[in-house]
Design an enzyme around this catalytic site. Structure first.
Site, PDB file in Angstrom:
ATOM      1  N   GLU B  30      -7.353 -41.215 -76.249  1.00 30.28           N
ATOM      2  CA  GLU B  30      -8.213 -41.041 -77.441  1.00 30.28           C
ATOM      3  C   GLU B  30      -7.449 -40.965 -78.676  1.00 30.28           C
ATOM      4  O   GLU B  30      -6.309 -40.468 -78.984  1.00 30.28           O
ATOM      5  CB  GLU B  30      -8.794 -39.703 -77.655  1.00 30.28           C
ATOM      6  CG  GLU B  30      -9.787 -39.639 -76.380  1.00 30.28           C
ATOM      7  CD  GLU B  30     -10.263 -38.111 -75.832  1.00 30.28           C
ATOM      8  OE1 GLU B  30      -9.794 -37.312 -76.454  1.00 30.28           O
ATOM      9  OE2 GLU B  30     -10.674 -38.003 -74.907  1.00 30.28           O
ATOM     10  N   LEU B  68     -14.126 -40.967 -75.687  1.00 30.94           N
ATOM     11  CA  LEU B  68     -14.075 -39.525 -75.535  1.00 30.94           C
ATOM     12  C   LEU B  68     -14.443 -39.098 -74.186  1.00 30.94           C
ATOM     13  O   LEU B  68     -15.551 -38.393 -74.093  1.00 30.94           O
ATOM     14  CB  LEU B  68     -14.864 -38.711 -76.724  1.00 30.94           C
ATOM     15  CG  LEU B  68     -14.201 -38.578 -77.998  1.00 30.94           C
ATOM     16  CD1 LEU B  68     -15.180 -37.706 -78.812  1.00 30.94           C
ATOM     17  CD2 LEU B  68     -13.009 -37.855 -77.884  1.00 30.94           C
ATOM     18  N   SER B  69     -13.686 -39.655 -73.219  1.00 32.05           N
ATOM     19  CA  SER B  69     -14.257 -39.267 -71.781  1.00 32.05           C
ATOM     20  C   SER B  69     -13.048 -39.434 -70.907  1.00 32.05           C
ATOM     21  O   SER B  69     -12.575 -40.593 -70.405  1.00 32.05           O
ATOM     22  CB  SER B  69     -14.903 -40.556 -71.241  1.00 32.05           C
ATOM     23  OG  SER B  69     -15.405 -40.219 -70.037  1.00 32.05           O
ATOM     24  N   GLU B  70     -12.251 -38.347 -70.884  1.00 27.47           N
ATOM     25  CA  GLU B  70     -11.016 -38.154 -70.289  1.00 27.47           C
ATOM     26  C   GLU B  70     -11.141 -38.784 -68.821  1.00 27.47           C
ATOM     27  O   GLU B  70     -10.421 -39.329 -68.365  1.00 27.47           O
ATOM     28  CB  GLU B  70     -10.483 -36.815 -70.173  1.00 27.47           C
ATOM     29  CG  GLU B  70      -9.995 -36.358 -71.441  1.00 27.47           C
ATOM     30  CD  GLU B  70     -11.026 -35.939 -72.331  1.00 27.47           C
ATOM     31  OE1 GLU B  70     -12.425 -35.723 -72.123  1.00 27.47           O
ATOM     32  OE2 GLU B  70     -10.861 -35.443 -73.501  1.00 27.47           O
ATOM     33  N   PHE B  93      -5.047 -32.654 -75.134  1.00 22.95           N
ATOM     34  CA  PHE B  93      -4.386 -31.415 -74.893  1.00 22.95           C
ATOM     35  C   PHE B  93      -4.883 -31.050 -73.142  1.00 22.95           C
ATOM     36  O   PHE B  93      -5.694 -31.379 -72.628  1.00 22.95           O
ATOM     37  CB  PHE B  93      -5.585 -30.196 -75.378  1.00 22.95           C
ATOM     38  CG  PHE B  93      -5.278 -30.178 -77.186  1.00 22.95           C
ATOM     39  CD1 PHE B  93      -4.194 -29.714 -77.906  1.00 22.95           C
ATOM     40  CD2 PHE B  93      -6.172 -31.041 -77.736  1.00 22.95           C
ATOM     41  CE1 PHE B  93      -3.892 -29.806 -79.065  1.00 22.95           C
ATOM     42  CE2 PHE B  93      -5.892 -31.120 -79.210  1.00 22.95           C
ATOM     43  CZ  PHE B  93      -5.006 -30.485 -80.063  1.00 22.95           C
ATOM     44  N   ASP B  95      -5.561 -28.744 -71.978  1.00 24.59           N
ATOM     45  CA  ASP B  95      -6.579 -27.927 -71.703  1.00 24.59           C
ATOM     46  C   ASP B  95      -7.794 -28.590 -70.994  1.00 24.59           C
ATOM     47  O   ASP B  95      -8.935 -28.170 -70.723  1.00 24.59           O
ATOM     48  CB  ASP B  95      -7.067 -27.169 -72.956  1.00 24.59           C
ATOM     49  CG  ASP B  95      -5.954 -26.412 -73.560  1.00 24.59           C
ATOM     50  OD1 ASP B  95      -5.785 -25.421 -73.588  1.00 24.59           O
ATOM     51  OD2 ASP B  95      -5.156 -27.160 -74.042  1.00 24.59           O
ATOM     52  N   HIS B 139      -7.288 -25.199 -76.784  1.00 23.55           N
ATOM     53  CA  HIS B 139      -6.456 -26.329 -77.107  1.00 23.55           C
ATOM     54  C   HIS B 139      -4.989 -25.469 -76.890  1.00 23.55           C
ATOM     55  O   HIS B 139      -3.975 -26.100 -77.654  1.00 23.55           O
ATOM     56  CB  HIS B 139      -6.702 -26.316 -78.440  1.00 23.55           C
ATOM     57  CG  HIS B 139      -8.082 -27.227 -78.859  1.00 23.55           C
ATOM     58  ND1 HIS B 139      -9.234 -26.429 -78.783  1.00 23.55           N
ATOM     59  CD2 HIS B 139      -8.620 -28.556 -79.047  1.00 23.55           C
ATOM     60  CE1 HIS B 139     -10.444 -26.974 -78.890  1.00 23.55           C
ATOM     61  NE2 HIS B 139      -9.882 -28.538 -78.983  1.00 23.55           N
TER      62      HIS B 139
END
Lengths: 374, 346
Positions: B30, B68-70, B93, B95, B139
């Site tokens: 990202e 935005l899609s890990e 992150f 997290d 985070h």
């Protein structure tokens, strides 16, 4: 004058990056009669631990440097004086002593390192002093210009001193176009051409000694004198176990005992020294470069080049220095130049004799180079 | 030539050098470009904290901004790795890693084992870890123990710029999946770094300070807290040895055991939560394998078992401090009930 009757013992500057050192202990007691070259105290820097030798004679009248305490370079650690100097004079001297600021010196000395871009690659070097005569310091296999950290400033009092990182070493390019002695000697000549050295006194350690001899044989007009320290090129034996282990060691634990072969006093191998060598060995291309050199120069665990006879045919003043307990190249190789070179074998020192007995080696080098100037 | 640069710049340089050296190295994540298709550097942010800034201008299409899609792009990176590329996926992150656990735990970590050793997955997942950034509970975590638990993953967490460059270069060249944890509060930390490429092998801890009285084991930011503690203790004539683990999987047990053998006292510092952590792992291993050397029970200094607080005052208290570490060392020195102590007395 008090300046002559009272002689300070100060924190030495060993190498270009040293700004401070820690006193680890005194080897002499107050009141001791000190001769030039006597071991006064032990100092540890981030690079190495070593002994401070007396540069003057006199009675050790005052000890100021406290053990386990860090002092800046040139800080007053002790006072030597003749016996007729009064205690109050010494008190006054100590009270008025001002440690020169490191920052000013730095500026005076100019940048620490330079780079010469040769067709064969980048060569890093240090230059100290502004004398007419040029001295070039050539380190050995796996070393770098910091191997001369105890010598470069002492020699720079009356000469321009250059110390370079050989191809494949230090921060020079790691590609080695020609890993033969002749190729390395050509690289040295190319370096001298690039920085404008017409001729120089060559001081070579170990492999650097063999390169210096090869240069003297191939280009005698470029070499004023030779000083060979624990030099390669003078006999067949070499500690190939050391070389193989130096190349393969990948961790601090493996490397430390290997590096201890270089010194007679094993405790001189500090953590920082091991770290610095490890950081060098981990650079891309270093292992290949070391293997290339070792298989070209020391194939089958024997030194391939014997240059003693060739050197005898060249009329260049030559001096040989060896550490008596050298575990890498045996001191008996000095015999290859009997009659040709003055030989000094220094007891209680190993392969890195220029570090272990720096004052003695510096005095010998200065005398040899001065004689070569006549 | 060696010069002082920050850990952020050292990471950038490692990626740059490896992209130059190996055309299969690609970078995705990202905002890693932060302006794909834009002409200038000014429009390219280079990630949320600018770590990859400038790489787009040098390597162009080999950097890819992802949606935005890990789970989608980490999966893509792992798939590309299995097919011969050496992708670096940046997951802002640690997290957020939870949404791609299947790809990481059950795919990347298992391929080599499930395909008879024939499949390699040379992917690096770079991610920020750690508290102290005023970024609240979602985070700021130190989730290194979760990944260390999984066989087939390698876990790296450098404490300085020199190590970051050498370990990231090793991570990119390594044939296994690597979780590369970058502490956000160390990005500005500077050290001497050679301009050339170099590697630091995995599983080799760094003894950053030698001492004979107690062993402090730490990693990441905690190394600096441990050094603070060692400085304070030195004034009390206590010489603490500080070990930076550098890599958590593999882990260098030899260096830890050797040090405890010399000191007889162990303090393990971990910014992670106290249970099932690197701290418990090291303490347990030493207890099982070097009990005879211990002269007192191992001490653990960790964050508390709570989420990272958003209140700055509480967050500062949450992070293990140099003072807490020094106090733990003093506790080990004050007690002497271990097997080592008894043996010494008899």
């Amino acid at each position: 004058m008090t300046e002559n009757r009272i002689r300070p013992i100060v924190m030495p500057k060993w190498g270009l990056s040293m700004s401070e050192g820690k006193v680890t202990g005194w080897l002499m007691k107050p009141g001791a009669n000190v001769k030039v070259g006597d071991e006064l105290l032990e100092v540890e820097t981030e690079k190495i631990a070593s002994v401070v030798e007396a540069g003057d004679q006199g009675t050790l009248r005052r000890i100021i440097g406290e053990p386990q305490t860090v002092y800046p370079v040139k800080a007053l650690l002790g006072v030597l004086a003749d016996d007729d100097v009064s205690d109050s004079e010494i008190d006054a001297y100590v009270a008025s002593y001002v440690t020169p600021a490191a920052a000013e010196e730095e500026e005076e000395a100019g940048p620490r390192y330079h780079v010469a871009d040769l067709p064969s690659g980048r060569v890093r070097y240090a230059k100290r002093g502004e004398g007419d005569a040029a001295i070039v310091l050539i380190h050995g296999l796996g070393g770098d210009l910091d191997n001369w950290l105890f010598n470069i400033d002492a020699l720079a009092e009356r000469a321009s001193v250059y110390a370079l990182d050989l191809p494949g070493h230090g921060q020079s390019s790691k590609d080695i176009a020609d890993p033969t002695l002749r190729g390395l000697a050509q690289a040295l000549i190319a370096f001298m051409d690039e920085v404008g050295i017409a001729d120089a006194h060559l001081v070579g350690h170990s492999l650097g000694g063999a390169i210096a001899i090869q240069t003297a044989v191939d280009s005698p007009g470029r070499v004023r004198s030779l000083a060979l320290i624990g030099s390669a090129g003078l006999g067949p034996e070499i500690n190939s176990g050391y070389i193989d282990a130096f190349i393969t060691a990948g961790s601090r634990r493996e490397l430390k005992p290997v590096l201890q072969h270089l010194f007679a006093r094993k405790d001189l191998v500090s953590r920082q020294l091991v770290d610095d060598v490890l950081k060098y060995k981990r650079l891309d291309g270093v292992n290949e470069a070391l293997k290339k050199l070792s298989s070209s120069l020391f194939a089958g665990g024997r030194q391939q080049a014997q240059l003693g006879d060739a050197l005898r045919r060249v009329n260049i003043p030559t001096m040989v220095i060896w550490g008596e307990d050298d575990e890498i190249v045996p001191a008996k190789h000095a015999a290859a130049l009997t009659g040709k070179a003055r030989t000094h074998v220094i007891g209680g020192t190993g392969h890195m004799v220029q570090m272990e007995a720096a004052n003695t080696v510096n005095a010998l080098l200065k005398e040899h180079i001065r004689a070569g100037l006549l | 030539m060696a010069r002082k640069i920050s850990m952020k710049d050292a990471i950038n340089e490692a990626i740059d050098l490896e992209m130059r050296r190996d055309p299969t190295v690609i970078l995705m994540g990202e905002d890693v470009v932060g302006g794909t298709g834009s002409p200038g550097e000014a429009d390219a942010w280079g990630g949320v904290l600018g770590v990859t800034k400038g790489l787009y201008a040098k390597h162009g299409k080999r950097l890819m901004d992802t949606p935005l899609s890990e789970s989608a792009y980490v999966g893509a990176a792992i798939g590309a790795a299995a097919c011969g590329m050496r992708p670096i996926a940046e997951l802002m992150f640690i997290d957020f890693m939870g949404v791609c656990f299947d790809e990481i735990f059950n795919q990347a970590a298992k391929f080599k084992y499930m395909f008879g050793g024939k499949a390699n997955t040379p992917v690096v997942i770079r991610t920020m870890v750690g508290a102290g950034f005023r970024a609240a509970a979602q985070h700021s975590q130190m989730l290194t123990p979760i990944f260390t638990h999984i066989p087939g993953l390698k876990v790296v967490c450098p404490s300085n710029a020199y190590d970051a460059k050498g370990l990231l270069t090793q991570s990119i060249r390594d044939d296994d999946p690597v979780i590369f944890c970058e502490h956000k509060n160390l990005y500005a930390h500077e050290s001497d770094v050679p301009a050339e490429a170099y590697t630091i092998p995995f599983g080799e801890a760094n003894v950053v300070r030698e001492g004979k009285d107690a062993t402090i084991v730490a990693y990441g930011l905690m190394v600096h807290k441990a050094l603070e503690a060692a400085d304070a203790l030195a004034k009390e004539k206590v010489e603490a040895e500080v070990i930076d683990l550098r890599t958590l999987s593999p882990i260098d047990w030899d260096t830890v055991i050797e040090s405890v053998g010399n000191t007889g006292r162990l303090v393990v510092v971990d910014e992670a939560h106290p249970r099932c952590s690197i701290a418990t792992d090291v303490a347990a291993y030493v207890g099982q394998n070097a009990f005879g050397a211990l002269r007192a029970g191992a001490q653990m200094v960790t964050a508390p078992h709570t989420p990272v607080p958003f209140s700055p005052a509480l967050e500062d208290l949450y992070i293990p401090s140099g003072g807490a570490i020094a106090a733990a060392v003093r506790r080990t020195l004050a007690s002497g009930q271990g097997a080592g102590a008894q043996r010494k007395a008899s």
